[in-house]
Design a protein around this motif. Structure first.
Motif, PDB file in Angstrom:
ATOM      1  N   ALA A   1     -10.206   8.016   6.953  1.00  0.00           N
ATOM      2  CA  ALA A   1     -10.004   9.463   6.874  1.00  0.00           C
ATOM      3  C   ALA A   1     -10.143   9.963   5.440  1.00  0.00           C
ATOM      4  N   GLY A   2      -9.623   9.201   4.476  1.00  0.00           N
ATOM      5  CA  GLY A   2      -9.736   9.603   3.081  1.00  0.00           C
ATOM      6  C   GLY A   2     -11.176   9.655   2.602  1.00  0.00           C
TER       7      GLY A   2
ATOM      8  N   PHE B   1      -0.550   5.271  10.948  1.00  0.00           N
ATOM      9  CA  PHE B   1      -1.885   5.003  11.487  1.00  0.00           C
ATOM     10  C   PHE B   1      -2.492   3.688  10.990  1.00  0.00           C
ATOM     11  N   GLY B   2      -1.862   3.065  10.000  1.00  0.00           N
ATOM     12  CA  GLY B   2      -2.406   1.839   9.445  1.00  0.00           C
ATOM     13  C   GLY B   2      -3.336   2.117   8.275  1.00  0.00           C
ATOM     14  N   PRO B   3      -3.519   1.140   7.389  1.00  0.00           N
ATOM     15  CA  PRO B   3      -4.340   1.380   6.197  1.00  0.00           C
ATOM     16  C   PRO B   3      -5.809   1.627   6.501  1.00  0.00           C
ATOM     17  N   ARG B   4      -6.367   0.960   7.532  1.00  0.00           N
ATOM     18  CA  ARG B   4      -7.800   1.122   7.797  1.00  0.00           C
ATOM     19  C   ARG B   4      -8.128   2.543   8.245  1.00  0.00           C
TER      20      ARG B   4
ATOM     21  N   GLY C   1       0.816  -1.214   0.000  1.00  0.00           N
ATOM     22  CA  GLY C   1       0.000   0.000   0.000  1.00  0.00           C
ATOM     23  C   GLY C   1       0.846   1.258   0.000  1.00  0.00           C
ATOM     24  N   GLN C   2       1.944   1.247   0.779  1.00  0.00           N
ATOM     25  CA  GLN C   2       2.823   2.408   0.803  1.00  0.00           C
ATOM     26  C   GLN C   2       3.488   2.626  -0.546  1.00  0.00           C
ATOM     27  N   MET C   3       3.945   1.547  -1.192  1.00  0.00           N
ATOM     28  CA  MET C   3       4.578   1.679  -2.498  1.00  0.00           C
ATOM     29  C   MET C   3       3.583   2.138  -3.549  1.00  0.00           C
TER      30      MET C   3
ATOM     31  N   ALA D   1       0.554  10.200   1.787  1.00  0.00           N
ATOM     32  CA  ALA D   1      -0.264   9.041   2.148  1.00  0.00           C
ATOM     33  C   ALA D   1       0.546   7.862   2.694  1.00  0.00           C
ATOM     34  N   PRO D   2       1.707   7.498   2.118  1.00  0.00           N
ATOM     35  CA  PRO D   2       2.465   6.376   2.696  1.00  0.00           C
ATOM     36  C   PRO D   2       2.874   6.606   4.150  1.00  0.00           C
ATOM     37  N   ARG D   3       3.186   7.839   4.492  1.00  0.00           N
ATOM     38  CA  ARG D   3       3.533   8.131   5.884  1.00  0.00           C
ATOM     39  C   ARG D   3       2.329   7.936   6.799  1.00  0.00           C
TER      40      ARG D   3
END
Length: 386
Positions: free
Chosen positions: A273-274, A265-268, A123-125, A258-260
């Motif tokens: 938030a998004g 905070f984790g993807p969920r 997800g970060q990449m 977003a990756p930070r």
């Protein structure tokens, strides 16, 4: 590896954004209605999504590298055909073929991400790649406007062909093969048994659907912006490019932020938030509907771009997380929903909704129900990494 992935993912946004300033001139040159020219965007995206049903299994069976290289060849050839198109029908045919080429590079890129970075960092990449993708909307309309003014609209497609040739040659020399040895590649290329484990996973369906709904917001914006800003509000090509570029720059910053957020905070939580940010954008756009100024459209779009970056990186990583053994197939289905699904949604809403602004508003509001679902226990289970 990151540079190789960036080169691969740039094919599709380049094919969409570089010729946007030329759309009114292309409509006049080809004797086609302006609204029909917008179909060259949605047709490209629909073809790109549908073609991934074949590109994904091919990437699992034969590898990421040959699929990427063949995709670049098809992309470049179709760009040359588009440059020589003498009618809207010929242009549409070339764009549909170009979508098939772009889908192969996209599948290869996302498969390599899952191969190389695993479920926790994918997800970060993907967010970093989205940030790189956003450089194209920032720069391509400016380049496309200059090419159109200096050499006419066909020069945009000559540029795409040249990009495909240069990147194809470089990747032929430098791109490694990352397909894992345990990849499932037996059986027919297109068969329900190949896709059933992926499409039957509720986590994949939910998160891939979020990617589709978020992409529909962007597609509604891209198709509405030339009409609203240049035709309705009377901006010239330079004025349109400036607004478009400003949003792209903001999107770049958001995608690298977003990756930070995902890492901290984790993807969920980042996903939730998004979705909230996009829902607030929908509310703002609804309140500003009566204002005949570019900011009435672009202000909410600026805010939604931040939410888009948070949603797409988180949801795409969550959708691909369980499928390391068939990353190509899972990436293909994700791309199908994200591109063809978004194209179909925007095409349908274009028939049902009266104005481009109302169409954009509708697609922003469609992100509210998933946000409410994420607040429940079932929603939290749909965003688990394992």
């Amino acid at each position: 590896m990151l540079l190789l992935l960036i080169l691969l993912v740039l094919f599709s946004p380049l094919a969409i954004d570089i010729y946007l300033p030329a759309i009114p001139l292309m409509a006049e040159s080809l004797g086609a209605p302006l609204l029909s020219m917008q179909a060259t965007i949605t047709g490209f995206l629909f073809s790109m999504g549908l073609g991934q049903l074949l590109a994904g299994p091919l990437a699992d069976r034969y590898g990421r590298r040959p699929v990427a290289l063949w995709g670049m060849f098809i992309y470049g050839l179709s760009a040359l055909l588009a440059a020589h198109a003498g009618s809207l029908e010929a242009l549409m045919a070339a764009r549909i073929l170009q979508g098939l080429g772009a889908c192969a590079t996209s599948v290869a890129a996302f498969s390599v991400v899952r191969d190389s970075y695993g479920p926790s960092k994918s997800g970060q990449m993907i967010s970093y790649l989205n940030g790189a993708i956003c450089f194209i909307p920032a720069l391509a309309p400016l380049l496309g406007g200059w090419l159109t003014t200096r050499f006419h609209w066909e020069a945009n497609f000559w540029f795409m062909a040249g990009y495909a040739a240069l990147v194809g040659g470089w990747l032929w020399w430098r791109m490694p093969e990352t397909r894992p040895t345990e990849t499932h590649s037996e059986g027919a290329l297109i068969a329900w048994a190949r896709y059933r484990p992926v499409i039957g996973d509720p986590r994949f369906v939910f998160n891939a659907s979020l990617c589709m709904l978020a992409m529909a917001v962007i597609l509604a914006y891209v198709t509405a912006a030339p009409v609203q800003l240049m035709v309705t509000l009377g901006l010239d090509m330079a004025g349109f490019s400036h607004w478009f570029t400003a949003n792209a720059v903001l999107n770049i910053l958001a995608c690298f932020m977003a990756p930070r957020l995902i890492g901290r905070f984790g993807p969920r939580r980042t996903l939730r938030a998004g979705l909230l940010v996009i829902s607030l954008s929908a509310l703002l756009l609804s309140l500003l509907q009566g204002m005949a100024t570019p900011l009435a459209m672009m202000g909410p779009v600026f805010i939604s771009s931040i939410g888009f970056a948070m949603v797409l990186g988180s949801a795409a990583g969550l959708a691909l997380a369980p499928f390391g053994h068939c990353a190509g197939t899972a990436s293909a289905l994700l791309g199908l929903l994200q591109m063809s699904g978004a194209g179909a949604l925007v095409g349908l809403s274009g028939v049902l909704v009266a104005t481009p602004l109302q169409q954009l508003e509708l697609h922003m509001w469609l992100l509210l129900p998933p946000l409410l679902l994420l607040l429940t226990r079932r929603g939290r289970r749909l965003c688990a990494l394992n």
